[in-house]
Design a protein around this motif. Structure first.
Motif, PDB file in Angstrom:
ATOM      1  N   TYR A 128       0.811  -1.157   0.034  1.00 55.20           N
ATOM      2  CA  TYR A 128      -0.008   0.062  -0.078  1.00 55.20           C
ATOM      3  C   TYR A 128       1.004   1.144   0.143  1.00 55.20           C
ATOM      4  O   TYR A 128       0.721   2.280  -0.892  1.00 55.20           O
ATOM      5  N   GLN A 129       1.795   1.183   0.817  1.00 58.22           N
ATOM      6  CA  GLN A 129       2.722   2.480   0.731  1.00 58.22           C
ATOM      7  C   GLN A 129       3.667   2.761  -0.504  1.00 58.22           C
ATOM      8  O   GLN A 129       3.631   3.803  -0.909  1.00 58.22           O
ATOM      9  N   LYS A 175       2.472   1.676  -3.287  1.00 61.88           N
ATOM     10  CA  LYS A 175       1.610   2.266  -4.344  1.00 61.88           C
ATOM     11  C   LYS A 175       1.028   3.780  -4.164  1.00 61.88           C
ATOM     12  O   LYS A 175       0.984   4.590  -5.153  1.00 61.88           O
ATOM     13  N   GLN A 176       0.806   4.119  -2.611  1.00 63.99           N
ATOM     14  CA  GLN A 176       0.817   5.567  -2.634  1.00 63.99           C
ATOM     15  C   GLN A 176       1.907   6.473  -3.101  1.00 63.99           C
ATOM     16  O   GLN A 176       1.811   7.535  -3.457  1.00 63.99           O
ATOM     17  N   GLN A 177       3.020   5.886  -2.712  1.00 63.10           N
ATOM     18  CA  GLN A 177       4.426   6.572  -3.270  1.00 63.10           C
ATOM     19  C   GLN A 177       4.435   6.839  -4.895  1.00 63.10           C
ATOM     20  O   GLN A 177       4.834   7.898  -5.516  1.00 63.10           O
ATOM     21  N   ILE A 226       1.862   6.752  -6.931  1.00 60.45           N
ATOM     22  CA  ILE A 226       0.731   7.734  -7.034  1.00 60.45           C
ATOM     23  C   ILE A 226       1.007   9.175  -7.077  1.00 60.45           C
ATOM     24  O   ILE A 226       0.927  10.033  -7.566  1.00 60.45           O
ATOM     25  N   THR A 227       1.789   9.521  -5.882  1.00 62.42           N
ATOM     26  CA  THR A 227       2.353  10.776  -5.601  1.00 62.42           C
ATOM     27  C   THR A 227       3.420  11.124  -6.602  1.00 62.42           C
ATOM     28  O   THR A 227       3.352  12.303  -6.837  1.00 62.42           O
TER      29      THR A 227
END
Length: 101
Positions: free
Chosen positions: A14-15, A17-19, A21-22
């Motif tokens: 999840y981390q 994926k979030q990175q 996207i950022t």
């Protein structure tokens, strides 16, 4: 309370994926800011005629760059969909790297 190995892996995924996207959002902002600046210069009549072609080429290049980033984002979203089924193909990795390089 200690997280299980599976929970830790899920949290790490999840981390990541979030990175990603950022990072993509940030990378998209750059070409769009350039395009907007050049478009504003045209609208304001601030582009010297001898520079118009250069500005238009830069805008096209930045549009292509943004388009590639959006395509990457769509591909990423597609691969995360439950119905996604990758088509695996045997290939020579060295040849693939040579083509990319």
């Amino acid at each position: 309370e200690r997280l299980s190995q599976a929970q830790q892996e899920k949290q790490r995924a999840y981390q990541i994926k979030q990175q990603m996207i950022t990072d993509i959002s940030h990378d998209l902002k750059t070409p769009l800011t350039v395009i907007r600046g050049y478009a504003q210069a045209f609208e304001d009549g601030c582009v010297p005629p001898e520079k118009a072609g250069e500005y238009l080429r830069a805008m096209k290049e930045k549009t292509d760059e943004a388009s590639q980033l959006i395509d990457s984002l769509f591909l990423y979203a597609k691969t995360n969909h439950p119905s996604y089924s990758p088509q695996l193909v045997r290939m020579d990795v060295c040849e693939a790297v040579r083509r990319i390089a």
